[in-house]
Design an enzyme around this catalytic site. Structure first.
Site, mmCIF file in Angstrom:
data_model
loop_
_atom_site.group_PDB
_atom_site.id
_atom_site.type_symbol
_atom_site.label_atom_id
_atom_site.label_comp_id
_atom_site.label_asym_id
_atom_site.label_seq_id
_atom_site.Cartn_x
_atom_site.Cartn_y
_atom_site.Cartn_z
ATOM 1 C CB SER A 184 -0.942 0.006 1.212
ATOM 2 O OG SER A 184 -0.206 -0.042 2.419
ATOM 3 C CG HIS A 212 -4.118 -1.170 -1.020
ATOM 4 N ND1 HIS A 212 -4.576 0.120 -1.190
ATOM 5 C CD2 HIS A 212 -3.871 -1.314 0.305
ATOM 6 C CE1 HIS A 212 -4.573 0.741 -0.022
ATOM 7 N NE2 HIS A 212 -4.166 -0.113 0.912
ATOM 8 C CE LYS A 241 -7.234 0.006 1.728
ATOM 9 N NZ LYS A 241 -7.792 -0.229 3.056
#
Length: 396
Positions: A184, A212, A241
């Protein structure tokens, strides 16, 4: 409490601030999106993990509202007591089917998923081989487990093999390799093809944290393992996310592994069930991400990343190489990173300076993150602001 305690806390905060390491909280006055309201004015947002732009998508919002209207605000309990709703099972099936696994266990946060995966499955006879740049949640999860710990340098396959050899020589019963799918802070994608080959050679399991990656890397956005064309044993991830931007984590694995985790994983057993609104929003985000619209969003996301990266490199900024929509602008000095972020906000672009302990000392940066919701005009406007701030602060 004793005055000495308060004096020590005050002094520690002052020291953090003097080093330029204070992480300010800025209040957002609008929905998450490529443009947000901060301090009563419009600014461009280039620091959110809103990869597909779904956090403020009206369909995702309405799906959450509908779920809350049907199921209420929450279960007021942990699931094994009285907390499992039909919508929890629906979300478990949706994410497992999307990523191609037999089953899923849900957690209140992805941090809890990584904190809860190791201890129930591995004991003192086993070994965990962990990438040195793994997320803090993996590190904490490993600490909670009695398995023997080995660490390899970030994406260094020679070192990984050396650690696997050592674990086998030390008589490990089971070995698990733990790695972020995409790191990340740097935007680097794990070398999962090579990890898979070494895992097969040394009869090891693979756990990948795809927070991610899920939703936008690989075919249909199935994640880093799909991007690399390999299979892994465990995937942890988040709905906070790309998949809606709310909160909540998960572990995908076989049915038996999930069944054991539901009996033994402490963050699952002792945390309230995921809120129905989060479940509803997340399922709608999965529906969008897994279809043709998801393909279009992914295409736009990577086109945006390519444009931003190209223009920033041309302007003379020091960028970490890569293909991921995380694009770190390297500055080195912690105070400079904070000053740069503050000046960017004045120029109408919301970014955050990252410094120790989030990144190593001397590696402070502005971590920019692209979204499919950004337009080329917004990207160009952000680059112009970076150039202005960079010239003023002596960065370029």
């Amino acid at each position: 409490m004793p005055d000495a305690f308060h004096a020590r806390i005050t002094a520690e905060l002052a020291d953090i601030d003097a080093q330029g390491l204070t992480k300010p909280e800025r209040v957002i006055q609008s929905r998450q999106g490529p443009e947000i309201q901060v301090g009563g004015r419009r600014v461009l947002n280039f620091c959110a993990n809103n990869y597909l732009g779904l956090a403020g998508d009206e369909r995702v919002v309405q799906a959450g509202i509908a779920a809350q209207e049907r199921w209420g605000a929450g279960t007021a309990s942990v699931r094994f007591i009285c907390g499992t709703l039909e919508i929890h099972k629906e979300l478990e099936h949706a994410i497992a089917d999307y990523l191609g696994f037999e089953d899923t266990i849900l957690f209140a946060a992805a941090f809890d998923a990584n904190g809860g995966i190791f201890e129930p499955l591995f004991g003192a006879e086993d070994a965990i081989v962990s990438d040195s740049l793994n997320h803090a949640s993996i590190i904490d999860g490993v600490r909670l487990c009695k398995a023997k710990r080995y660490r390899f340098a970030n994406s260094d396959m020679a070192d990984l093999e050396a650690q696997l050899k050592q674990a086998r020589a030390d008589g490990a019963r089971d070995i698990i390799i733990a790695t972020d799918g995409a790191f990340s802070m740097d935007g680097y994608i794990a070398k999962l093809g090579e990890v898979r080959a070494l895992a097969d050679k040394y009869d090891a399991l693979i756990m990948v944290d795809d927070c991610h990656a899920t939703g936008f890397l690989g075919p249909q956005g199935k994640g880093s393992f799909a991007h690399c064309g390999v299979k892994v044993d465990f995937v942890t991830g988040t709905f906070g996310k790309a998949l809606g931007g709310a909160m909540g984590g998960f572990i995908c694995a076989t049915k038996d592994v999930v069944a054991l985790l539901k009996q033994r994983a402490r963050p699952y057993l002792f945390s309230n069930a995921l809120a129905p609104a989060v479940c509803g929003s997340s399922m709608e985000a999965i529906r969008i991400a897994s279809g043709e619209e998801g393909d279009k969003l992914r295409s736009q996301l990577f086109a945006n990343a390519e444009r931003f990266r190209g223009k920033m490199a041309e302007a003379g900024f020091n960028l970490l190489p890569g293909e991921h929509p995380i694009i770190p602008v390297m500055l080195g000095d912690a105070k400079l990173a904070q000053d740069m972020a503050a000046r960017m906000l004045e120029l109408g672009v919301y970014v955050i300076g990252f410094s120790f302990p989030v990144v190593p000392r001397g590696a402070a940066r502005i971590r920019t993150q692209m979204s499919a919701a950004h337009t080329f005009d917004q990207i160009d406007e952000a680059v112009e602001a970076f150039i202005k701030a960079g010239l003023e602060l002596g960065v370029i």
